[in-house]
Design a protein around this motif. Structure first.
Motif, mmCIF file in Angstrom:
data_model
loop_
_atom_site.group_PDB
_atom_site.id
_atom_site.type_symbol
_atom_site.label_atom_id
_atom_site.label_comp_id
_atom_site.label_asym_id
_atom_site.label_seq_id
_atom_site.Cartn_x
_atom_site.Cartn_y
_atom_site.Cartn_z
ATOM 1 N N PHE A 132 -25.537 133.680 3.973
ATOM 2 C CA PHE A 132 -26.920 133.198 4.015
ATOM 3 C C PHE A 132 -27.339 132.614 2.666
ATOM 4 O O PHE A 132 -27.915 131.523 2.595
ATOM 5 N N THR A 133 -27.040 133.319 1.572
ATOM 6 C CA THR A 133 -27.439 132.853 0.240
ATOM 7 C C THR A 133 -26.609 131.641 -0.180
ATOM 8 O O THR A 133 -27.118 130.726 -0.847
ATOM 9 N N GLY A 134 -25.337 131.620 0.194
ATOM 10 C CA GLY A 134 -24.461 130.516 -0.172
ATOM 11 C C GLY A 134 -24.908 129.177 0.376
ATOM 12 O O GLY A 134 -24.606 128.124 -0.200
ATOM 13 N N ALA A 290 -15.649 127.473 -1.801
ATOM 14 C CA ALA A 290 -16.187 126.557 -0.789
ATOM 15 C C ALA A 290 -16.315 125.136 -1.331
ATOM 16 O O ALA A 290 -16.056 124.164 -0.606
ATOM 17 N N VAL A 291 -16.720 125.006 -2.596
ATOM 18 C CA VAL A 291 -16.809 123.675 -3.202
ATOM 19 C C VAL A 291 -15.442 123.003 -3.206
ATOM 20 O O VAL A 291 -15.287 121.824 -2.892
ATOM 21 N N LYS A 292 -14.421 123.779 -3.571
ATOM 22 C CA LYS A 292 -13.061 123.222 -3.606
ATOM 23 C C LYS A 292 -12.580 122.852 -2.205
ATOM 24 O O LYS A 292 -12.015 121.766 -2.002
ATOM 25 N N LEU A 293 -12.782 123.727 -1.241
ATOM 26 C CA LEU A 293 -12.359 123.443 0.128
ATOM 27 C C LEU A 293 -13.101 122.239 0.683
ATOM 28 O O LEU A 293 -12.508 121.383 1.364
ATOM 29 N N LEU A 301 -20.301 121.529 2.852
ATOM 30 C CA LEU A 301 -20.301 122.810 2.145
ATOM 31 C C LEU A 301 -20.616 123.980 3.071
ATOM 32 O O LEU A 301 -20.005 125.055 2.970
ATOM 33 N N LYS A 302 -21.541 123.796 3.979
ATOM 34 C CA LYS A 302 -21.936 124.900 4.859
ATOM 35 C C LYS A 302 -20.800 125.314 5.785
ATOM 36 O O LYS A 302 -20.604 126.492 6.057
ATOM 37 N N THR A 303 -20.040 124.334 6.271
ATOM 38 C CA THR A 303 -18.894 124.655 7.127
ATOM 39 C C THR A 303 -17.825 125.394 6.328
ATOM 40 O O THR A 303 -17.242 126.383 6.812
ATOM 41 N N SER A 304 -17.567 124.962 5.102
ATOM 42 C CA SER A 304 -16.584 125.625 4.248
ATOM 43 C C SER A 304 -16.993 127.067 3.973
ATOM 44 O O SER A 304 -16.163 127.982 4.009
ATOM 45 N N ILE A 305 -18.270 127.284 3.705
ATOM 46 C CA ILE A 305 -18.773 128.638 3.446
ATOM 47 C C ILE A 305 -18.565 129.529 4.658
ATOM 48 O O ILE A 305 -18.152 130.689 4.554
ATOM 49 N N THR A 306 -18.821 128.998 5.829
ATOM 50 C CA THR A 306 -18.660 129.782 7.063
ATOM 51 C C THR A 306 -17.197 130.165 7.289
ATOM 52 O O THR A 306 -16.889 131.327 7.602
ATOM 53 N N LEU A 307 -16.296 129.217 7.113
ATOM 54 C CA LEU A 307 -14.868 129.491 7.307
ATOM 55 C C LEU A 307 -14.349 130.530 6.316
ATOM 56 O O LEU A 307 -13.620 131.463 6.679
#
Length: 335
Positions: A132-134, A290-293, A301-307
């Motif tokens: 959530f915070t990310g 997540a930034v790197k992915l 970014l939001k999709t990377s954070i979720t994964l």
């Protein structure tokens, strides 16, 4: 120095300290394995690591500013060159994911040991909080650290001072075991390893934070204040662990056990702040990875954070203390 400047310095310092003071640090497990086992020389190692982190953190902030970095990658390639930087980039990304995993594992341990919850429940709660915070990016990370880290400092020092006062500081210092006799000082190597992998962790936030902090004085004093805060907290926790050494070696979270022997308010307060410490470091690991992915795979970014949050929850099932004992020293050697 006006109020705004002091506030900006405090934000940098609290973000730096909060990124490093995670589950391993606040639990006492990390400081036990890197410093307390070396007795009085471990305290020297704490001081050395603190000095290194204060200075190196400033250098990362400066590089982040000069490179207008949006992540740790630009700093890494600038320092190491293209070929070595590419290899280390992969290693650091894996490390960040491992840090996220360890923090989630720590939450599972706390939930199980203190609230009688299934191990997975604490991990799920932590995963949801960092996810959530990310979503709010660097702004969310700075705000979370600015709110949480001062409380963490106060409560950690309160528990530490309570313990040292109870046992008597003079007696504590007199009874600290001597360090091992070795031709190559193991405490020195441990101190360098500790500073090394923690700087890698902090760079994920410090690099873009340097770019977002235009004032050089703020960057310099923010890093120094952050390093001083880390040194003070590490010395306090290491001293308390030494008082109870080796009795606390069987506990995954030594400081929670120690606070449990004190007043119930101390224990509850430390339990809460320990969870918060895991959260701030998990957040940094998740954001950096997540930034790197996102850049590498072309994902938002939001999709990377979720994964990554889901993957961290999955791998956290290996356990908290085992992950710290294996992964942190390995990455310290590599970096």
């Amino acid at each position: 120095m006006n109020r705004r400047s002091a506030l900006n310095i405090a934000k940098v310092a609290m973000t730096y300290a909060g990124t490093i003071v995670g589950a391993g640090f606040a639990s006492g497990q990390e400081l036990l394995q890197f410093f307390a086992i070396y007795g009085n020389l471990g305290l020297v190692g704490v001081l050395l690591a603190g000095i290194l982190l204060a200075w190196l953190g400033w250098r990362v902030l400066e590089l982040g500013h000069s490179l207008a970095a949006d992540g740790y990658g630009q700093v890494l390639y600038k320092v190491c060159g293209r070929r070595v930087g590419r290899l280390l980039d992969i290693i650091v990304t894996v490390f960040l994911f491992c840090v996220l995993t360890i923090m989630i594992a720590g939450a599972g341990t706390v939930g199980h040991d203190n609230f009688g919850l299934p191990y997975i429940a604490g991990g799920l709660a932590m995963t949801a909080a960092v996810w959530f915070t990310g979503q709010r990016g660097l702004t969310g990370i700075v705000a979370a650290n600015f709110l949480i880290t001062p409380l963490l400092i106060v409560i950690t020092l309160a528990v530490g001072i309570y313990s040292l006062d109870y046992h008597g500081l003079g007696q504590v210092l007199a009874n600290i075991p001597p360090g091992p006799d070795a031709s190559v000082p193991p405490w020195l190597l441990a101190s360098l390893l500790y500073a090394s992998y923690n700087l890698v962790m902090a760079t994920t936030v410090l690099a873009p934070l340097g770019a977002a902090t235009p004032d050089r004085t703020t960057r310099r004093w923010g890093s120094l204040a952050g390093g001083l805060t880390l040194t003070l907290l590490a010395a306090c926790v290491t001293g308390v662990v030494l008082v109870h050494y080796p009795d606390i070696t069987d506990y995954e979270i030594p400081m929670l056990y120690i606070s449990g022997t004190q007043h119930v308010i101390n224990h509850v307060a430390y339990l809460i702040i320990f969870i918060c410490a895991m959260f701030t470091t998990a957040l940094a690991g998740l954001y950096g990875c997540a930034v790197k992915l996102s850049n590498a795979a072309g994902l938002n970014l939001k999709t990377s954070i979720t994964l990554l949050a889901g993957g961290g929850l999955l791998f956290s099932q290996f356990g908290f203390a085992d992950l710290i004992a294996v992964l942190f020293p390995v990455f310290g050697y590599i970096t």
